[in-house]
Scaffold this motif. Structure first.
Motif, PDB file in Angstrom:
ATOM      1  N   ARG A 126       0.952  -1.444   0.035  1.00  0.00           N
ATOM      2  CA  ARG A 126       0.013  -0.044   0.169  1.00  0.00           C
ATOM      3  C   ARG A 126       0.717   1.238  -0.019  1.00  0.00           C
ATOM      4  O   ARG A 126       1.978   1.295   0.837  1.00  0.00           O
ATOM      5  N   PRO A 127       0.437   2.186  -0.890  1.00  0.00           N
ATOM      6  CA  PRO A 127       1.218   3.408  -0.835  1.00  0.00           C
ATOM      7  C   PRO A 127       1.201   4.193   0.773  1.00  0.00           C
ATOM      8  O   PRO A 127       0.318   4.165   1.188  1.00  0.00           O
ATOM      9  N   ILE A 128       2.379   5.013   0.891  1.00  0.00           N
ATOM     10  CA  ILE A 128       2.349   5.502   2.355  1.00  0.00           C
ATOM     11  C   ILE A 128       1.740   6.860   1.922  1.00  0.00           C
ATOM     12  O   ILE A 128       1.023   7.224   3.013  1.00  0.00           O
ATOM     13  N   ILE A 129       1.587   7.407   0.795  1.00  0.00           N
ATOM     14  CA  ILE A 129       1.003   8.746   0.504  1.00  0.00           C
ATOM     15  C   ILE A 129      -0.265   8.531  -0.691  1.00  0.00           C
ATOM     16  O   ILE A 129       0.387   8.023  -1.738  1.00  0.00           O
TER      17      ILE A 129
ATOM     18  N   SER B 103      -2.455   7.601 -14.092  1.00  0.00           N
ATOM     19  CA  SER B 103      -2.122   6.228 -14.008  1.00  0.00           C
ATOM     20  C   SER B 103      -2.099   6.210 -12.574  1.00  0.00           C
ATOM     21  O   SER B 103      -2.334   7.118 -11.623  1.00  0.00           O
ATOM     22  N   GLU B 104      -1.899   4.786 -12.078  1.00  0.00           N
ATOM     23  CA  GLU B 104      -1.872   4.552 -10.608  1.00  0.00           C
ATOM     24  C   GLU B 104      -0.527   5.031  -9.804  1.00  0.00           C
ATOM     25  O   GLU B 104      -0.818   5.135  -8.454  1.00  0.00           O
ATOM     26  N   ARG B 105       0.593   5.471 -10.629  1.00  0.00           N
ATOM     27  CA  ARG B 105       1.626   5.771 -10.135  1.00  0.00           C
ATOM     28  C   ARG B 105       1.659   7.272  -9.981  1.00  0.00           C
ATOM     29  O   ARG B 105       2.491   7.918  -9.258  1.00  0.00           O
ATOM     30  N   HIS B 106       0.622   7.868 -10.814  1.00  0.00           N
ATOM     31  CA  HIS B 106       0.792   9.606 -10.792  1.00  0.00           C
ATOM     32  C   HIS B 106      -0.466  10.151 -10.467  1.00  0.00           C
ATOM     33  O   HIS B 106      -1.607   9.544 -10.859  1.00  0.00           O
ATOM     34  N   ALA B 107      -0.511  11.345  -9.483  1.00  0.00           N
ATOM     35  CA  ALA B 107      -1.499  11.998  -9.269  1.00  0.00           C
ATOM     36  C   ALA B 107      -1.002  13.470  -9.212  1.00  0.00           C
ATOM     37  O   ALA B 107      -0.177  14.066  -8.545  1.00  0.00           O
ATOM     38  N   LEU B 108      -2.042  14.490  -9.721  1.00  0.00           N
ATOM     39  CA  LEU B 108      -1.796  15.778  -9.641  1.00  0.00           C
ATOM     40  C   LEU B 108      -3.099  16.444  -9.383  1.00  0.00           C
ATOM     41  O   LEU B 108      -4.204  15.884  -9.346  1.00  0.00           O
ATOM     42  N   SER B 109      -3.079  17.530  -8.557  1.00  0.00           N
ATOM     43  CA  SER B 109      -3.931  18.336  -8.009  1.00  0.00           C
ATOM     44  C   SER B 109      -3.724  19.990  -8.211  1.00  0.00           C
ATOM     45  O   SER B 109      -2.563  20.534  -7.960  1.00  0.00           O
ATOM     46  N   PHE B 110      -4.741  20.676  -8.405  1.00  0.00           N
ATOM     47  CA  PHE B 110      -4.692  22.252  -8.177  1.00  0.00           C
ATOM     48  C   PHE B 110      -5.932  22.675  -7.184  1.00  0.00           C
ATOM     49  O   PHE B 110      -7.087  22.024  -7.368  1.00  0.00           O
TER      50      PHE B 110
ATOM     51  N   ASP C  73       4.037   7.597  -7.300  1.00  0.00           N
ATOM     52  CA  ASP C  73       4.198   6.257  -6.791  1.00  0.00           C
ATOM     53  C   ASP C  73       4.217   6.282  -5.144  1.00  0.00           C
ATOM     54  O   ASP C  73       4.916   5.540  -4.253  1.00  0.00           O
ATOM     55  N   GLY C  74       3.148   7.025  -4.727  1.00  0.00           N
ATOM     56  CA  GLY C  74       2.902   6.876  -3.470  1.00  0.00           C
ATOM     57  C   GLY C  74       3.939   7.580  -2.297  1.00  0.00           C
ATOM     58  O   GLY C  74       3.903   7.212  -1.092  1.00  0.00           O
ATOM     59  N   SER C  75       5.041   7.871  -2.658  1.00  0.00           N
ATOM     60  CA  SER C  75       6.110   7.965  -1.886  1.00  0.00           C
ATOM     61  C   SER C  75       6.896   9.557  -2.336  1.00  0.00           C
ATOM     62  O   SER C  75       7.420  10.128  -1.299  1.00  0.00           O
TER      63      SER C  75
ATOM     64  N   PHE D 103      11.793   7.088   1.882  1.00  0.00           N
ATOM     65  CA  PHE D 103      12.607   6.375   1.326  1.00  0.00           C
ATOM     66  C   PHE D 103      12.608   4.943   2.304  1.00  0.00           C
ATOM     67  O   PHE D 103      12.618   4.834   3.297  1.00  0.00           O
ATOM     68  N   ARG D 104      12.471   3.858   1.554  1.00  0.00           N
ATOM     69  CA  ARG D 104      12.295   2.440   2.264  1.00  0.00           C
ATOM     70  C   ARG D 104      12.738   1.338   1.230  1.00  0.00           C
ATOM     71  O   ARG D 104      12.310   0.275   1.419  1.00  0.00           O
TER      72      ARG D 104
END
Length: 804
Positions: free
Chosen positions: A123-126, A545-552, A600-602, A650-651
């Motif tokens: 699960r992504p952290i963010i 996509s699942e790895r990218h998210a943008l917001s304004f 990528d949730g991080s 970082f993990r």
């Protein structure tokens, strides 16, 4: 096939529960854990089969703690363990008539190999949503003891007994499960200390709050999401904490209890603490026009006793209607003793100082506080219209404070002889009672893919304040009594509309009308203001996509003046330092825009721009002739602020997890009083933080945490703060399946004292507040809990059938 298989198991469990009622039955118990980190496996299966044909006899489903109980006659059996995402396990056992406890049973996670590449789900952290950043509390909580520790590890938050702030923005509004927690800062931190870290599911940071929430506060909203309570369960935790500073110990003890049985859910949180610290508060004044310099040092001793009691009860009338009540009471008693010495100098042409007068003094303050908060809430859902919801809240918030103050100082010339007319003394009593009543109705209405939310809210507050100076003091007899009323009425609407599979739009508008009055005993009424404001909010989200998210995001918010900022009557620290408000203050307003990107949730980026006007700030009005300072609140500041923030989790290494963040900003600030420019400043600021966890063993039961934060000087109102460095290290150890957690550490390692320099027309006041360096901390937390009925297999089977 899996669904069919589990339906067959559910049927077998039901039959087994009837068969298990024989008086000759024995109990088989155990705990199912993940082998990699010994975390509990919820909804795992323990299946008991007959030998030699493997016919299923009975079974159980593990609870959220991984525990299970089976009931069967004594004999030889084949025991099978299964869970989604884990490798199954079989073993032959002999169940004696006295019962058998297997202890811990470890299951290894399944891995799927595809072309020699091992794939594991994580699960992504963010998670970036349209109006908030969502942090997985369990992944950031390594080594945490309670909810307060989790917030200290949450990126972008600053947590202390003075409150919870979003870095670079200010104090946040705090919600728990979307309901605002109306507590004083001290009571809030005590409440969060009583929640165990395993109770927290998510931490949501809303830097641009939707129209549903109050427009007050430029910082944003922090929502703490609790895990869903287990049914048929009683449990909780108890925690003991202490810190040691300069040989003085300040302990605290807290506990949180949870009960859920059928339609009833109840909770009780208790927190008590004793504080015993020493420190100092110093100020230095320079008036170049009259060549005067003054230095005032005030070492103090502070002692306090505080208690926080909070209880809640929810009752499910039917599956669509729930009613609940919470109550909080938080009393506190505090005592401050300080010595004060002020030295006045003239500045020679060569820059050296010539002592003119020395004024040693003593002061004490004894205070009592009591904070009360009550909430009644009702929530209605509709089974035939999923997503439709109506909720109603009614709140009462009350506080009562009183303090008795003493100050006395004597003046001496440089040669040690008494200075005529320099002696100063006062004895005073301050008292304040605040009563606030609030109610709101919120409606959520799905309309196809569109979600419409709207509501109304009313707030009625009364502050009864008195400040008395007794007749035998240098100030003479005086009583300042003010009755202050504030009414706020609000309407809002909020619309969420998916534009496509990748684009999401959300917009809202909130209207607030504020009415204030102030009545002064024996004086004309205060010249307060009434005002109407509109607060728009806009969010645009894009997820390619699942790895990218943008917001304004964009919004306008305000900060209303507090009563203490409206009272025009002076409060005395000593004869050279007073604080007073202004009765016709306007609220501070701020417009903000931000653009965010998460990968990528991080990896997270946030660009922002803010503009605030009518900023309420404390002006340091220095009398060049006497070096006396009058701190006055006024709508004096206009400020622009732009910046870029970057953070990364970082993990990649099995033994290390760390969060790295840094922010750069550019600020311009101008301060004017009565149309006269007093101060203007601009400049860059930079901050960086590193929050990490080291895992010293494979099971991650022994960890080390380290935290480092650095901030360059920042523009703050009419002045600047100095560079700041905060650092801490701690060791954490958990045992008894994570039920017992131990922590020890050091805070504020080599941290400089916070300094703020205020400049008014070339005259400066530097304020230094001593930090508690090398403070030792220790804590112990024990978690407990058990299901209320003995027939665990029967209850788990019932829960499993309801889920299917």
């Amino acid at each position: 096939m899996k669904r069919l298989y589990f339906l067959l198991i559910a049927s077998a469990l039901g039959a087994g529960s009837l068969w298990a009622q024989s008086p000759t039955d024995a109990h088989l118990r155990g705990t199912l854990l993940r082998a990699s980190d010994r975390k509990a496996i919820d909804m795992g299966n323990a299946l008991l089969r007959r030998l030699p044909d493997s016919t299923l006899i009975t079974g159980a489903v593990t609870d959220s703690l991984g525990t299970f109980t089976l009931t069967a006659p004594a004999g030889n059996y084949l025991l099978e363990f299964r869970a989604f995402g884990y490798q199954g396990q079989h073993k032959t056992i002999t169940l004696p008539a006295t019962g058998l406890d297997l202890g811990e049973v470890l299951l290894s996670e399944e891995t799927q190999e595809l072309r020699s590449v091992e794939v594991r789900g994580r699960r992504p952290i963010i998670i970036r949503r349209a109006d908030r950043l969502v942090f997985d509390a369990q992944q950031i909580s390594a080594g945490a003891q309670n909810a307060l520790d989790i917030l200290k590890r949450t990126p972008g938050l600053s947590v202390s007994d003075q409150g919870i702030s979003i870095i670079g923005r200010g104090k946040a509004i705090v919600l728990i499960n979307d309901k605002r927690v109306r507590l004083s800062d001290k009571a809030l931190t005590g409440l969060l200390r009583s929640y165990n870290q395993s109770d927290i599911a998510e931490v949501q940071v809303l830097t641009t709050p939707p129209a549903k929430y109050e427009a007050e506060g430029n910082a944003g909203v922090l929502n703490i999401v609790m895990k869903k309570a287990q049914n048929d369960y009683f449990g909780g935790n108890i925690s003991a904490d202490a810190f040691l500073f300069k040989g003085r110990i300040s302990p605290s003890l807290s506990t949180g209890l949870n009960y859920k049985q059928g339609r009833v859910s109840a909770s009780l949180n208790l927190d008590g603490s004793l504080t015993n610290v020493v420190g100092s508060f110093d100020s230095y004044r320079t008036a170049p026009s009259t060549q005067l310099y003054s230095a005032s040092t005030s070492p103090f001793e502070y002692k306090a006793r505080s208690l926080n009691i909070r209880g809640g009860l929810d009752y499910t009338i039917n599956p669509e209607l729930t009613v609940g009540f919470t109550a909080t009471y938080a009393p506190q008693r505090k005592l401050t003793d300080r010595t004060n010495e002020t030295r006045n100098y003239t500045i020679r042409p060569d820059g050296s100082l010539d002592l003119q007068r020395r004024l040693p003094g003593t002061a004490s303050e004894t205070g009592h506080e009591a904070y009360t908060a009550l909430n009644l809430h009702l929530e209605k859902t509709f089974a035939k219209a999923p997503g439709r919801k109506i909720s109603w809240d009614a709140d009462y918030v009350g506080s009562r404070t009183s303090s008795d103050d003493r100050f006395a100082s004597t003046g001496y010339l440089a040669n040690g002889s008494p200075a005529a007319g320099s002696d100063f003394a006062y004895k005073g009593h301050k008292g304040q009672r605040v009563h606030s009543y609030l109610t709101n109705v919120d409606v959520t209405l799905p309309l196809g893919q569109t979600i419409l939310a709207f509501g109304a809210k009313g707030t009625w507050s009364r502050t009864d304040n008195s400040n008395e100076y007794f007749a035998h003091t240098d100030l003479g007899a005086r009583t300042d009594a003010i009755l202050f009323d504030e009414h706020v009425y609000a309407l809002y609407t909020d619309i969420t509309q998916p534009l496509s599979a990748k684009w999401n739009l959300r917009g809202g508008l909130r209207m607030e009308y504020t009415h204030t009055t102030g009545k002064v005993k024996g004086q004309p009424d205060l010249k307060t203001r009434d005002y109407v404001n509109l607060f728009p909010t806009l969010y645009l989200g894009f997820t390619p996509s699942e790895r990218h998210a943008l917001s304004f995001e964009g919004t306008i918010r305000l900060d209303r003046p507090h009563f203490s900022q409206l009272s025009p009557y002076p409060l005395y620290e000593n004869q050279y330092s007073t604080l007073s408000g202004k009765e016709d203050l306007r609220p501070t307003k701020q417009g903000s825009l931000s653009f965010g990107y998460t990968f990528d949730g991080s990896l997270n980026f946030q660009a922002f721009a803010n503009y605030s006007w009518d900023g309420i700030t404390a002006l340091a009005l220095l009398n060049p002739q006497t070096s006396a300072v009058r701190y006055l609140f006024d709508n004096a500041e206009t400020k622009y602020n732009v910046g870029l923030q970057n953070s990364y989790f970082f993990r990649s290494l099995s033994f290390l997890q760390c969060y790295i963040s840094h922010q750069i900003g550019y600020t311009t600030s101008s301060v004017a009083y009565n149309g006269r420019p007093l101060n203007a400043d601009k400049g860059l600021s930079y901050s960086a933080s590193l929050n990490g966890t080291l895992f010293f063993n494979r099971t991650r039961t022994f960890t080390g945490n380290f935290y480092l934060n650095y901030m360059t000087p920042e523009i703050s109102g009419a002045g600047r703060t100095n560079s700041q460095v905060y650092s801490s290290v701690s060791l954490n150890y958990s045992l008894l399946n994570g039920r017992l957690r131990l922590n020890a550490g050091i805070e504020n390692i080599a941290s400089p004292d916070p300094r703020t320099t205020l400049t008014t027309e070339g005259n400066t006041v530097e304020v230094v507040n001593m930090n508690m360096h090398n403070m030792l901390t220790a804590s112990l937390t024990y978690t407990f809990g058990a299901h209320l009925q003995d027939k665990q297999a029967s209850k788990n089977a019932e829960a499993m059938r309801s889920r299917f």
